[in-house]
Each structure stands twice: as structure tokens, then as C-alpha cells.
Design an enzyme around this catalytic site. Structure first.
Site, mmCIF file in Angstrom:
data_model
loop_
_atom_site.group_PDB
_atom_site.id
_atom_site.type_symbol
_atom_site.label_atom_id
_atom_site.label_comp_id
_atom_site.label_asym_id
_atom_site.label_seq_id
_atom_site.Cartn_x
_atom_site.Cartn_y
_atom_site.Cartn_z
ATOM 1 N N HIS A 84 3.561 -0.431 0.620
ATOM 2 C CA HIS A 84 4.353 0.768 0.922
ATOM 3 C C HIS A 84 4.708 0.856 2.405
ATOM 4 C CE1 HIS A 84 0.529 3.200 1.735
ATOM 5 N NE2 HIS A 84 1.335 3.787 2.610
ATOM 6 N N ASP A 220 -1.496 -2.640 -3.540
ATOM 7 C CA ASP A 220 -0.638 -2.164 -2.445
ATOM 8 C C ASP A 220 -0.839 -3.001 -1.173
ATOM 9 O OD1 ASP A 220 0.949 -0.725 -0.732
ATOM 10 O OD2 ASP A 220 0.153 1.245 -1.287
ATOM 11 N N SER A 654 -2.966 3.621 6.585
ATOM 12 C CA SER A 654 -2.414 2.723 5.594
ATOM 13 C C SER A 654 -2.297 1.336 6.186
ATOM 14 C CB SER A 654 -1.041 3.199 5.146
ATOM 15 O OG SER A 654 -1.173 4.149 4.148
HETATM 16 N N1 ARG Z 1 -0.376 8.663 -0.576
HETATM 17 C C1 ARG Z 1 -0.294 7.435 0.178
HETATM 18 C C2 ARG Z 1 -0.045 7.729 1.652
HETATM 19 O O1 ARG Z 1 0.437 8.560 2.203
HETATM 20 C C3 ARG Z 1 0.679 6.443 -0.382
HETATM 21 C C4 ARG Z 1 2.128 6.803 -0.301
HETATM 22 C C5 ARG Z 1 3.053 5.801 -0.906
HETATM 23 N N2 ARG Z 1 2.988 5.760 -2.378
HETATM 24 C C6 ARG Z 1 3.708 6.571 -3.202
HETATM 25 N N3 ARG Z 1 3.537 6.479 -4.499
HETATM 26 N N4 ARG Z 1 4.577 7.460 -2.774
HETATM 27 O O2 ARG Z 1 0.500 8.381 2.236
HETATM 28 N N1 GLU Z 2 -1.017 6.507 2.368
HETATM 29 C C1 GLU Z 2 -1.389 6.972 3.684
HETATM 30 C C2 GLU Z 2 -0.564 6.279 4.765
HETATM 31 O O1 GLU Z 2 0.553 5.905 4.498
HETATM 32 C C3 GLU Z 2 -2.841 6.795 3.893
HETATM 33 C C4 GLU Z 2 -3.544 7.716 3.024
HETATM 34 C C5 GLU Z 2 -4.136 8.872 3.790
HETATM 35 O O2 GLU Z 2 -3.410 9.790 4.205
HETATM 36 O O3 GLU Z 2 -5.356 8.792 3.929
HETATM 37 O O4 GLU Z 2 -0.953 6.183 5.902
#
Ligand code: ARG
Ligand code: GLU
Length: 721
Positions: A84, A220, A654
Site C-alpha cells: 500500500h 502487504d 507502514s
Molecule cells: N489501515 C492501514 C493504514 O493506515 C492500511 C491502509 C491501506 N489499506 C486499505 N485497505 N485502505 O493506514
Molecule cells: N497503515 C498505516 C500506515 O500506512 C499503519 C497502521 C497504523 O496506523 O498503525 O502507516
């Protein structure tokens, strides 16, 4: 004998007692935590983690692009980050004929790697405590604005000196709201090439359905390679560049993890708000989050409805949907978590303790006597402004045409100047044309018209008395609450919702045409909202924010005096940090237990659910998993996919490597569980779990799924049995 026995008891006891640890620690100060880390299972030293002379693990970690982390896993510049995080790069290289998003991408040799203009990776060279030098530039009793100017000037000077004629980038960041300052010296590499990405059905498996949730089954990760000039130094892209040789890279572990194994996450977390007072937490829980959730619920409903009825729209809005949904889901989780922790009450109790400490220590506490009431009074002014500011972002800027039309403001103001240079105007025109092409590629006007109608209605009804922007006042006068009619009028009259009309304007643009733009209803609306927000909301808010910053500076300094034995950690601010914990599950709700590992069984289980698009997998993946072709990456009968551990992480982590006690790469961090999302404000050792892709699954995908054995040859795979 007796002694070893005692040591053993002590070690066992401490392992059993040490809970998940809150905190994101500065690598250069990690010696303060090292004993606890070693008691939990760390086998290397503070110098192994961070050192300025000689290679240390920090040399294997990079900031990837702007908002992610990455890690070197070979001596030839091979870099791993999240799928991502590199999603934009994959998308840019994709076309209908070469759909790398869907099919995945694997370079079978260096010649097939794909360059990525504009993508950089940033390495930390060193960090230095410069608190004294910065604060020497300030004077006691300075007002906040002058204090900040003095700090900014000193910081710039220190950073400039460290740049060594452009060899490095450098920045001074404040910690604890300006009680401490550190200089960070970075090296930035600009030739970063795409090496491998699994298909989205692996790299994005579960999509928004599973986002922020455990159990998870997402691969991922993806691979890049960093290139350098002949001297291993940064260089612009050139076919003559050679793979960068990092001072350190991580061995990738093929070992099977056990519950309670030590873990640490080493990366660049973005922002946390650990020290907020009760007024701030209450505002977030009761106003800011509910407003954002409400508005985005409606946006997502509109997106869903249109995406379900057209494949073209589904693709156009896939990434926008993911973006809107990501924060929406996080806020919901954050609010639930804060409620469950009784966050407001907990903060209030802590503040009472603080008051008591002041009363009991009048000598130490003099300067702090009115602190909490000043906080309260300041928040009473700040919160309404912050609310209007957030409302503009949520209800104004989530309308695509508002964002787009606003991009014409500079063109208008340049065109109005009598003596504007032709090339300046031309350059701006080119920029706007570029923006227009990008905008219309993924624009579906019927969606946006509905979004404009819905969000404008919310914008009007949610605005506080006296804070309704004049543009909305006009809408209300003319349309009442019939914002549907308003949106219909805007969309039938504005040129900014039509590619043809917008391009016609831009292709024959003359400065006098600024009047056409200014007459346009979408432009008038967007520019009016923007102007109001800057002058009436943001500017006064910034002033109050300065005041808050100075209160927090005093407050955090006081807390350290109140609890001298506590090892406080500074809020995340995009600088390199270490968090540590261990592999462990949790009990998220009554009757439910989260186990720490998921396996490929779970992928097949989800894929068998009918009609969940996010769970679609390829024939090849399905066959390999069904036949259990796991090879040397199996854990017993299983192939482990994801795991959770108790490391304090946030956005920006991430792509951070997850490391074992010896510093081997055991996985890549990519998310938190829903029950943990309040950890930016309040950490709960019982609930907070970060989610990572197991290194065994990564190795398996590269080797068995993609057949890219040559990549394994350049890595150091540790613990293969
Ligand atoms: N929640 C994770 C992070 O902030 C992954 C985001 C990307 N994945 C998604 N399905 N939108 O941010
Ligand atoms: N998915 C998040 C990112 O893009 C990391 C997850 C979190 O916020 O811990 O940095």
C-alpha cells in the site's frame, strides 16, 4: 549454581511480568530502555541498534517516500516496504495491457526494474541533541510568537551547518513541545526502482473489508532497489547507476515464531497525541470524530451506490474510496477504544493528581498553579475554531470539484496582475492543465453532484452560530435546505465539472479570461469557502495553537518533575523510533480471543465467501495453497500469513521492519487492529496490537508464488531448517 538458578528465576519472573510497552523511543536514547528490552528477549546491545560510528541496524532503515518506512534486505540495495506504500508507483506503471495492480509485477533481472520519477528514500545519518543551542537563542518570558521565531531561526542555522554544502538534508525537530530539540541529518537517494509486487489479491487481500482488523491475511509487501553512483552516493536516475550498498541490511528470518517472542518495530511513525488534556480528548471524542464519521458515512454510501452499478466507476473511485474509508474506520475504532478506556475520566483523574502535586509542592509548583485552568480557558477558544477548520476539510474539501476549482485561484490572481511575466503565467497554466487531466481521468460528475448536495447540507446545519461562511449563507438564503437544487444548479452551470469545457478554457486562455473563472459558480463557491477558512478560521486558530503549545511545553516539563522515575517518550513526529513488545494475542471482547497468528487456511476460508470482492484470489494462489506447497517456509503443517504483536505504532510505521531479539527481519508492519486505534492518544497494553506480514509468507510469495529465486539468492535467509 545457586546464582544461575536465581538469575533464571529473575529472568523468568520478569518475562512473565513485563507487559506490552507503550512508547516510541528515540534510537540514540534507547540505552535507557535496554535493560527492559533485554529482559523481554533482546539479545543485542543499544550500540547494535543505533551507533554513529560504525554500522548499526538504523542504517538498514529508510523513510520511504513521504509517509512510509522501508528496510534493506540485501547488500545490493534491495528494499522492502508495504504494497500500500508503493501502490501509487504500481498504478503509474500499469495500463490495460500491463495491469500490474491486478497481475503483480516481477522484474526477472536488473534490466526489467522500473524507475520511479520523484520517489526518494531517506536514510538517517545521525541525530544530535541540540536543545541547549536552540534554547540559548530564546529568552525567559518571551511571548510565544517571538519564542517560536527565535527557535525557528536557530534551528535553521543549525540545520544549514549540518548540510555540508548539500551533501545532506538536515532538520531540527522539537520534542516534548519544545522542551528538547534534536538535529537530524539525512541522506536522500533519488534512484529507486520497482523490483517486485504481488498481485492486489495478495498485497491488498481483504481490502477495505478487513482494513484495521484482525484476523488478517494480507501479503502487504513489495520490493524496490535503491541505486547510487559509483561512489555509493545519491544520484539522479541513470542507467549507469549501480545498486546502493547499505552499511547494514536485515537477514530475513524463515524461523517459526513462538507466542511471547520479543519483537521490535523500527521506523518512522508520523504523529501521536499522548499528552492531550481532558478538554482536548473530550473534544475529539464528542465533536471532531463524530462529525468526520457522520460525513464520511454519507460519502461512502454515495460512492458505494455508484461503484456497484458501473465497473468503470468502480475502478475510478477504488483508491478514493480506500482513502475516505481508511480514516473513517480509524475514527470509529478510536472513539470506541477511548470510550472503553474511559479516556476523559482517566485524563481528569491524572489532572487532579497533578493539581494535588502542585499543592503539596508549592515551591516546585509555583509556575504551574494556573496551568490547568489556562488550558481549559484556551481550549474553550480553540475547540470551536478547530471544529470549523475540520468541518471545512470534511464538508468542503471532500467535494472533488471544490478541491479542483480551488486550484485555479493562483491562475486568477496572476491573470489579474497587470505586469505578470508571460512565462510565469504560462507555467501556471501548464500546471493547471496537468491537474485538470489528472482530475478528469477519475472523475464521475454524478457522484460529486450528490456529494456536493449532501455535504453542503451538513456544512450548513453543522456550522456553529456566527461561523457560517458567507458562501453558505447565500446558499441558505436562496435554496433553504434544498441543497439538491443548489448542486443541480452548480453542476449545470459550472465549466469545472466538464472536461471539455475546462480544456476549452485552458487551451485558449488569455489573462482577461480570469473573469470567466470568477463568474463560475463552482469556483465562486470553492474560493469563497477557502478564503473564509483561511482568514476567519485558520489564522485565529493558529494563534490559539501557539498559546496551547506554550502551555504544553510547561505541562510536559512539569510532568517530568512530578514523576521523575518515569521514562516519558516524546510524541511521534515523523522521526526514527523504536517500539518494542512481543508476539501476543488479546481478548478484544467478551468471549472472543485473538490468536497471534493467521495461516493460509484463512485465505481459503475467506475466498470461499460468496460475493466479497476483497476476498477474490487467483487460480494459482488457490491451487498452491490448497495443495499446501509451502516448502521450507511452513510452520508445521501451516503457512503463517500475518501475526500480531504488542508494539506501539501509528501511521508512518507502514513498511517498518519487525525484528526479533537478534535483529533479524521477522515481518513487515502494515496496520493495527481496530481495538488499538486509540493508541495515538491512549495506549492500552491489553488491547494494542500491530499487524505484520510474516517473513515466512513474504519468502514464500517471492519464491514459490512468483518464482523469483534470484532475489532469495541475494538475501540472507536466516533460520532455514
Ligand atoms: N489501515 C492501514 C493504514 O493506515 C492500511 C491502509 C491501506 N489499506 C486499505 N485497505 N485502505 O493506514
Ligand atoms: N497503515 C498505516 C500506515 O500506512 C499503519 C497502521 C497504523 O496506523 O498503525 O502507516
Amino acid at each position: 549454581m545457586r546464582k544461575t538458578f536465581l538469575t533464571l528465576i529473575v529472568v523468568l519472573f520478569s518475562i512473565a511480568c513485563v507487559k506490552a510497552v507503550e512508547g516510541m523511543w528515540l534510537p540514540s536514547l534507547i540505552h535507557k530502555n535496554i535493560e527492559e528490552m533485554q529482559a523481554m528477549g533482546l539479545e543485542i546491545t543499544a550500540e547494535d541498534l543505533y551507533s554513529e560510528d560504525g554500522a548499526s541496524l538504523k542504517d538498514a532503515i529508510v523513510r520511504f517516500g513521504r509517509g512510509c518506512t522501508g528496510a534493506f534486505i540485501s547488500g545490493q540495495g534491495l528494499l522492502i516496504t508495504n504494497h500500500h506504500c508503493g501502490y501509487g508507483q504500481i498504478q503509474r506503471h500499469s495500463s490495460v495491457e500491463n495491469d500490474y495492480l491486478t497481475e503483480g509485477f516481477w522484474a526477472s533481472n536488473a534490466d526489467e526494474e522500473l524507475p520511479n520519477e520523484g520517489l526518494t528514500i531517506t536514510l538517517l545519518v545521525r541525530m544530535v541533541d541540540v536543545t541547549q543551542r536552540v534554547l540559548e537563542a530564546t529568552e525567559p518570558g518571551m511571548d510565544e510568537l517571538r519564542f517560536q521565531e527565535a527557535v525557528a531561526k536557530a534551528s535553521r542555522q543549525i540545520a544549514d551547518e549540518a548540510k555540508e554544502e548539500g551533501l545532506y538534508e538536515a532538520q531540527v525537530n522539537p520534542f516534548y513541545f519544545g522542551n528538547e530539540y534534536y538535529l537530524f541529518v539525512y541522506k536522500v537517494y533519488r534512484d529507486v526502482r520497482m523490483v517486485g509486487a504481488p498481485p492486489s489479491s495478495v498485497g491488498k487481500f481483504g481490502g477495505d473489508t478487513d482494513n484495521w482488523m484482525w484476523p488478517r491475511h494480507t501479503g502487504d509487501f513489495m520490493l524496490f532497489r535503491v541505486y547510487a553512483d559509483d561512489n555509493n552516493q545519491p544520484a539522479d536516475y541513470s542507467p549507469d547507476n549501480v545498486p546502493y550498498q547499505p552499511e547494514k541490511f536485515f537477514p530475513v528470518s524463515a524461523r517459526t515464531l513462538e507466542p511471547h517472542d520479543f519483537t521490535m518495530v523500527y521506523g518512522f511513525p508520523g504523529r501521536t497525541n499522548r499528552y492531550l488534556t481532558s478538554d482536548a480528548v473530550q473534544f475529539i471524542m464528542e465533536q471532531e470524530n463524530p462529525m468526520g464519521i457522520k460525513l464520511r458515512t454519507d460519502i461512502l454510501q454515495i460512492y458505494d451506490q455508484h461503484m456497484a452499478s458501473s465497473d468503470k466507476v468502480r475502478i475510478q473511485y477504488a483508491s478514493k474510496h480506500a482513502g475516505v474509508a481508511n480514516a473513517w474506520k480509524r475514527w470509529i475504532g478510536e472513539n470506541r477504544g477511548l470510550k472503553r478506556l474511559n479516556a476523559i475520566e482517566v485524563k481528569k483523574a491524572y489532572e487532579q493528581e497533578f493539581e494535588q502535586w502542585i499543592q503539596e509542592n508549592p515551591s516546585k509548583g509555583q509556575a504551574y498553579e494556573d496551568l490547568l485552568s489556562e488550558f481549559h480557558n484556551t481550549y474553550m477558544i480553540y475547540n470551536p475554531l478547530r471544529y470549523s477548520f475540520r468541518l471545512y476539510f470534511e464538508a468542503g474539501r471532500n467535494v472533488e470539484v471544490n478541491r479542483f476549482a480551488q486550484q485555479f485561484m493562483r491562475l486568477v490572481s496572476l491573470s489579474r496582475q497587470k505586469d505578470v511575466a508571460e512565462d510565469v503565467l504560462q507555467a501556471e497554466l501548464e500546471q493547471v492543465k496537468d491537474a485538470a487531466r489528472r482530475f478528469f481521468k477519475d472523475y464521475h460528475a454524478p457522484i460529486d453532484q450528490q456529494v456536493l448536495s449532501t455535504l453542503t447540507r451538513h456544512f450548513i446545519s453543522l456550522s456553529q452560530p456566527g461561523m457560517l461562511p458567507p458562501e453558505l449563507e447565500k446558499v441558505r438564503k436562496k435554496y433553504g435546505m434544498d441543497t439538491e437544487k443548489f448542486a443541480e444548479d452548480v453542476f449545470s452551470r459550472s465549466m469545472f465539472v466538464s472536461e471539455e469545457k475546462t480544456m476549452k478554457l485552458l487551451d485558449n486562455y488569455r489573462p482577461s479570461h480570469h473573469r470567466r473563472i470568477e463568474r463560475d459558480p463552482a469556483y465562486r463557491f470553492a474560493a469563497g469557502l477557502f478564503d473564509f477558512t483561511i482568514t476567519e478560521v485558520q489564522t485565529p486558530m493558529q494563534e490559539v495553537q501557539n498559546k496551547l503549545d506554550s502551555l504544553y511545553r510547561v505541562y510536559t516539563a512539569a510532568l517530568k518533575k512530578m514523576q521523575p522515575d518515569e521514562n516519558f517518550f516524546p510524541d511521534a513526529n515523523g522521526t526514527l523510533r523504536i517500539s518494542y513488545g512481543r508476539v501476543e494475542g488479546s481478548f478484544p471482547r467478551n468471549g472472543i480471543q485473538f490468536l497471534p497468528f493467521t495461516t493460509s487456511e484463512g485465505i481459503l476460508e475467506k475466498a470461499a465467501e460468496p460475493d466479497v470482492e476483497d476476498y477474490t484470489i487467483s487460480e494459482r494462489l488457490s491451487t498452491l495453497l490448497k495443495n499446501q506447497v509451502f516448502g521450507e517456509y511452513a510452520s508445521g503443517e501451516d503457512l503463517r500469513v500475518n501475526f500480531i504483536s504488542s508494539n506501539h505504532t501509528t501511521g508512518g510505521n507502514s513498511g517498518s521492519p519487525v525484528l526479533d531479539g537478534q535483529g533479524n527481519f521477522i515481518g513487515i508492519n502494515f496496520d493495527r487492529s481496530w481495538e488499538s486505534t486509540m493508541s495515538d492518544i491512549m495506549f492500552d497494553p491489553e488491547q494494542c496490537r500491530n499487524i505484520s506480514v510474516s517473513s515466512q509468507y513474504i519468502l514464500w510469495v517471492i519464491h514459490k508464488y512468483a518464482g523469483m529465486e534470484y532475489l532469495l539468492d541475494e538475501m540472507e535467509v536466516a533460520g532455514l531448517n
